[in-house]
Design a protein around this motif. Structure first.
Motif, PDB file in Angstrom:
ATOM      1  N   PHE A  38      61.274 -70.779  19.592  1.00 52.40           N
ATOM      2  CA  PHE A  38      61.431 -69.397  19.164  1.00 52.40           C
ATOM      3  C   PHE A  38      61.278 -69.324  17.650  1.00 52.40           C
ATOM      4  CE2 PHE A  38      65.895 -70.912  19.961  1.00 52.40           C
ATOM      5  CZ  PHE A  38      66.312 -71.006  18.639  1.00 52.40           C
ATOM      6  N   ARG A  39      61.236 -68.151  17.129  1.00 48.66           N
ATOM      7  CA  ARG A  39      60.976 -67.920  15.710  1.00 48.66           C
ATOM      8  C   ARG A  39      62.012 -68.610  14.820  1.00 48.66           C
ATOM      9  NH1 ARG A  39      60.808 -61.845  12.996  1.00 48.66           N
ATOM     10  NH2 ARG A  39      60.601 -62.493  10.831  1.00 48.66           N
ATOM     11  N   GLN A  51      66.505 -74.191  27.690  1.00 51.21           N
ATOM     12  CA  GLN A  51      65.777 -72.929  27.625  1.00 51.21           C
ATOM     13  C   GLN A  51      65.011 -72.685  28.938  1.00 51.21           C
ATOM     14  OE1 GLN A  51      63.155 -72.752  24.194  1.00 51.21           O
ATOM     15  NE2 GLN A  51      63.474 -70.553  23.979  1.00 51.21           N
ATOM     16  N   ASP A  70      67.783 -56.440  27.688  1.00 50.80           N
ATOM     17  CA  ASP A  70      67.802 -57.674  26.905  1.00 50.80           C
ATOM     18  C   ASP A  70      67.539 -58.847  27.841  1.00 50.80           C
ATOM     19  OD1 ASP A  70      68.816 -59.025  24.194  1.00 50.80           O
ATOM     20  OD2 ASP A  70      69.702 -60.145  25.852  1.00 50.80           O
ATOM     21  N   ARG A  71      67.253 -59.990  27.281  1.00 46.65           N
ATOM     22  CA  ARG A  71      66.935 -61.180  28.084  1.00 46.65           C
ATOM     23  C   ARG A  71      68.068 -61.520  29.056  1.00 46.65           C
ATOM     24  NH1 ARG A  71      63.024 -65.471  27.409  1.00 46.65           N
ATOM     25  NH2 ARG A  71      63.831 -67.551  27.900  1.00 46.65           N
ATOM     26  N   THR A 111      69.639 -61.611  21.735  1.00 46.92           N
ATOM     27  CA  THR A 111      68.249 -61.521  21.291  1.00 46.92           C
ATOM     28  C   THR A 111      67.987 -60.169  20.640  1.00 46.92           C
ATOM     29  OG1 THR A 111      67.538 -63.013  23.059  1.00 46.92           O
ATOM     30  CG2 THR A 111      65.837 -61.660  22.024  1.00 46.92           C
ATOM     31  N   ASP A 114      69.763 -60.110  17.283  1.00 45.21           N
ATOM     32  CA  ASP A 114      69.052 -60.935  16.315  1.00 45.21           C
ATOM     33  C   ASP A 114      67.806 -60.209  15.793  1.00 45.21           C
ATOM     34  OD1 ASP A 114      69.175 -63.581  15.082  1.00 45.21           O
ATOM     35  OD2 ASP A 114      67.321 -64.026  16.146  1.00 45.21           O
ATOM     36  N   GLU A 115      67.043 -59.645  16.702  1.00 42.27           N
ATOM     37  CA  GLU A 115      65.808 -58.956  16.314  1.00 42.27           C
ATOM     38  C   GLU A 115      66.086 -57.745  15.423  1.00 42.27           C
ATOM     39  OE1 GLU A 115      64.105 -58.033  20.075  1.00 42.27           O
ATOM     40  OE2 GLU A 115      63.171 -60.020  20.340  1.00 42.27           O
ATOM     41  N   SER A 191      72.199 -65.394  27.336  1.00 48.83           N
ATOM     42  CA  SER A 191      70.976 -65.797  26.645  1.00 48.83           C
ATOM     43  C   SER A 191      71.226 -65.737  25.141  1.00 48.83           C
ATOM     44  CB  SER A 191      69.805 -64.888  27.031  1.00 48.83           C
ATOM     45  OG  SER A 191      68.626 -65.334  26.405  1.00 48.83           O
ATOM     46  N   CYS A 194      68.496 -67.894  20.566  1.00 51.02           N
ATOM     47  CA  CYS A 194      67.691 -67.267  19.522  1.00 51.02           C
ATOM     48  C   CYS A 194      68.224 -67.811  18.197  1.00 51.02           C
ATOM     49  CB  CYS A 194      67.803 -65.740  19.580  1.00 51.02           C
ATOM     50  SG  CYS A 194      69.494 -65.118  19.433  1.00 51.02           S
ATOM     51  N   PHE A 195      67.553 -67.517  17.116  1.00 50.00           N
ATOM     52  CA  PHE A 195      67.934 -68.121  15.840  1.00 50.00           C
ATOM     53  C   PHE A 195      69.413 -67.881  15.502  1.00 50.00           C
ATOM     54  CE2 PHE A 195      68.515 -67.905  11.223  1.00 50.00           C
ATOM     55  CZ  PHE A 195      68.109 -69.191  10.871  1.00 50.00           C
ATOM     56  N   GLU A 226      70.794 -71.394  28.838  1.00 54.50           N
ATOM     57  CA  GLU A 226      70.744 -69.958  29.119  1.00 54.50           C
ATOM     58  C   GLU A 226      70.413 -69.773  30.596  1.00 54.50           C
ATOM     59  OE1 GLU A 226      67.597 -68.017  26.965  1.00 54.50           O
ATOM     60  OE2 GLU A 226      66.015 -69.263  27.844  1.00 54.50           O
TER      61      GLU A 226
END
Length: 404
Positions: A38-39, A51, A70-71, A111, A114-115, A191, A194-195, A226
Motif C-alpha cells: 500500500f502507499r 493482507q 470502507d474496506r 482506510t 487514513d485517506e 481492516s 494502511c499506513f 485483516e
C-alpha cells in the motif's frame, strides 16, 4: 433456555476468500503473512502483514456502494453473503422483525480515515466526501448487513479491541439462547492495514518484522492481519424444523475484566473467563479437547495464556491441544475471534486441528501441546475460543460438536 447452533459461516482473510479456501489453508499449515502493499509502506519499520490478496473491490461492488463501504464493511458483506447463503435463510415477516446482527470491530474505517487525513493535512484540501462519517463509523458494517438482509431486530457493534468479535458473538448467543431472537448474524471484521493503521501499532513496540511465532521461544511479536468472519447463530428447533445443516453448537460463554493494566494481560482474568465459559456451558474441563488460543506471538501474552490454561485445566492441560492460527492469518484485531472460530468449527466437525506454524524452539513457560507446524487429525467433543484484549477485557466461547 434455547439451544444455539451455527447454520452458516463466511469469511475473507489472508488465507482465503471463502470458508473452504480458509480451512484448506489451515489444514495445510499455509502462511498468509507477507510483504505489505500500500502507499508509503517504505516509510514503515513494520512491512509485513496478513493482507487479503487478489481482492478487487470494483469487481464486488458498484461505485455508489463503494462511496459508502470502507474496506472493513466490504469484507463483512462478503462474509455475510457466504454465511447467510449457506444457512438457506431468507428474512421476511416475523423472522425479519426479530432477527438482528451483532458484529465486532475495533478501528472502524481506518482506510477511509487514513485517506481523508491525507487529503486534508497533506494535500491541503478543505472538503471531504459527504459520506466520510457513515463510511468510517464502527457500526457501518452492522448497519449495511441489517439493510442488505432485512434484519429488523437488535443490531449493533461491539468495540473491545481484540476481543470485539468474541464479545459480539457472546451477545448474539445470549439473545438466541434467551429467546429474544430466533436468528442472529454475528462475527466481526477489521481492516487496519494502511499506513496510519500500521504506524500506530508500530508505536507499541510489540510488532514482529519477520513473522508470527506464537509459543515459540524465539517469538518476537505479533503481526497484523485483516479480514472478516460472519456466522449465523440460530435457535436449534428453528433450524431443525427447516432441515438446516448444523456446523456446531454454541454452548456457553464468559466475559471478565482484569481491572489491572491497560496493555499487560492477567493470568487470573484469562483463567476466570475460561472457567466461566465452561460453567455457563455446564461442561467439565476434562471434556475440552482443543483451545483456539489468543496466541499473539508476544512474550507477555503467550506465557500468560499458557499459565492460565494450566491453572484452569490442571493435569488435563497436558492432554489438551492448543493452537494459534494467528501464525497463519495474522492478528485481525477486532475481527480476529470471528476468523479463528472457523478453526474451532473445523476441529469439532472435521476432527482436524489447525496448527501453530512458525514454531521453532520450545519455551518452558509455554510447555503445552501447541500442535506445532502441522495440522493433526483428532476427534474433538468440546472446543474453547479465547480472546484477550487491551483494557484487560476477556471473552471466551465454548462450542460443542453437534449432536441431536
Amino acid at each position: 433456555m434455547k439451544r444455539v447452533v451455527i447454520t452458516g459461516a463466511g469469511t475473507i482473510n489472508a488465507l482465503g476468500h471463502t470458508v473452504p479456501e480458509t480451512l484448506e489453508a489451515m489444514r495445510e499449515g499455509r502462511c498468509g503473512i507477507g510483504e505489505l502493499e500500500f502507499r508509503d509502506v517504505e516509510r514503515l519499520a513494520i512491512r509485513i502483514g496478513g493482507q487479503v490478496r487478489g481482492y478487487s473491490a470494483d469487481t464486488r461492488f458498484n461505485r455508489q456502494q463503494l462511496s459508502l463501504y470502507d474496506r472493513f464493511t466490504q469484507f463483512t458483506l462478503i462474509a455475510a453473503h457466504e454465511a447467510i447463503s449457506q444457512s438457506g435463510l431468507e428474512f421476511s415477516g416475523a423472522l425479519a422483525a426479530k432477527s438482528g446482527v451483532v458484529l465486532g470491530n475495533s478501528g472502524g474505517g481506518m482506510t477511509t480515515l487514513d485517506e481523508n487525513y491525507r487529503s486534508v493535512y497533506e494535500d491541503g484540501k478543505n472538503r471531504v466526501h459527504p459520506f466520510v462519517v457513515p463510511k468510517l463509523m464502527n457500526n457501518a458494517a452492522a448497519g449495511h448487513v441489517s439493510m442488505e438482509y432485512n434484519l429488523k431486530g437488535p443490531s449493533f457493534t461491539v468495540s473491545t479491541a481484540c476481543a470485539s468479535s468474541n464479545h459480539a458473538m457472546a451477545q448474539a448467543f445470549q439473545m438466541v439462547h434467551g429467546g429474544m431472537a430466533p436468528v442472529m448474524i454475528t462475527g466481526g471484521s477489521e481492516s487496519m492495514l494502511c499506513f496510519g493503521g500500521v504506524k500506530a501499532w508500530e508505536g507499541l513496540r510489540v510488532m514482529s518484522k519477520d513473522g508470527c511465532r506464537p509459543f515459540s521461544a524465539n517469538r518476537n511479536g505479533m503481526v497484523q492481519g485483516e479480514g472478516a468472519g460472519v456466522f449465523v447463530f440460530e435457535e436449534y428447533e428453528h433450524a431443525r424444523k427447516r432441515g438446516a445443516e448444523i456446523l456446531a453448537e454454541v454452548a456457553g460463554f464468559a466475559m471478565t475484566s482484569d481491572a489491572a493494566d491497560i496493555v499487560m494481560p492477567s493470568k487470573q482474568g484469562a483463567a476466570r473467563a475460561m472457567r466461566g465459559a465452561l460453567s455457563d456451558a455446564r461442561i467439565n474441563a476434562d471434556r475440552v479437547g482443543y483451545i483456539n488460543a489468543h496466541g499473539t506471538g508476544t512474550t507477555a501474552n503467550d506465557k500468560t495464556e499458557c499459565a492460565a490454561v494450566a491453572d484452569v485445566f490442571g493435569p488435563h492441560a497436558d492432554r489438551l491441544m492448543i493452537s494459534s492460527t494467528k501464525s497463519m492469518h495474522g492478528h485481525c484485531i477486532g475481527g480476529t475471534g470471528a476468523v479463528e472460530l472457523l478453526a474451532c468449527i473445523m476441529a469439532l466437525r472435521d476432527g482436524v486441528i489447525a496448527p501453530t506454524i512458525g514454531y521453532e524452539e520450545t519455551d518452558p513457560e509455554c510447555a503445552l501441546d501447541v500442535v506445532p507446524n502441522q495440522a493433526r487429525e483428532a476427534p474433538i467433543e468440546v472446543a474453547l475460543s479465547n480472546a484477550f484484549a487491551f483494557g484487560g477485557l476477556n471473552a471466551v466461547l465454548a462450542l460443542k460438536r453437534f449432536e441431536t
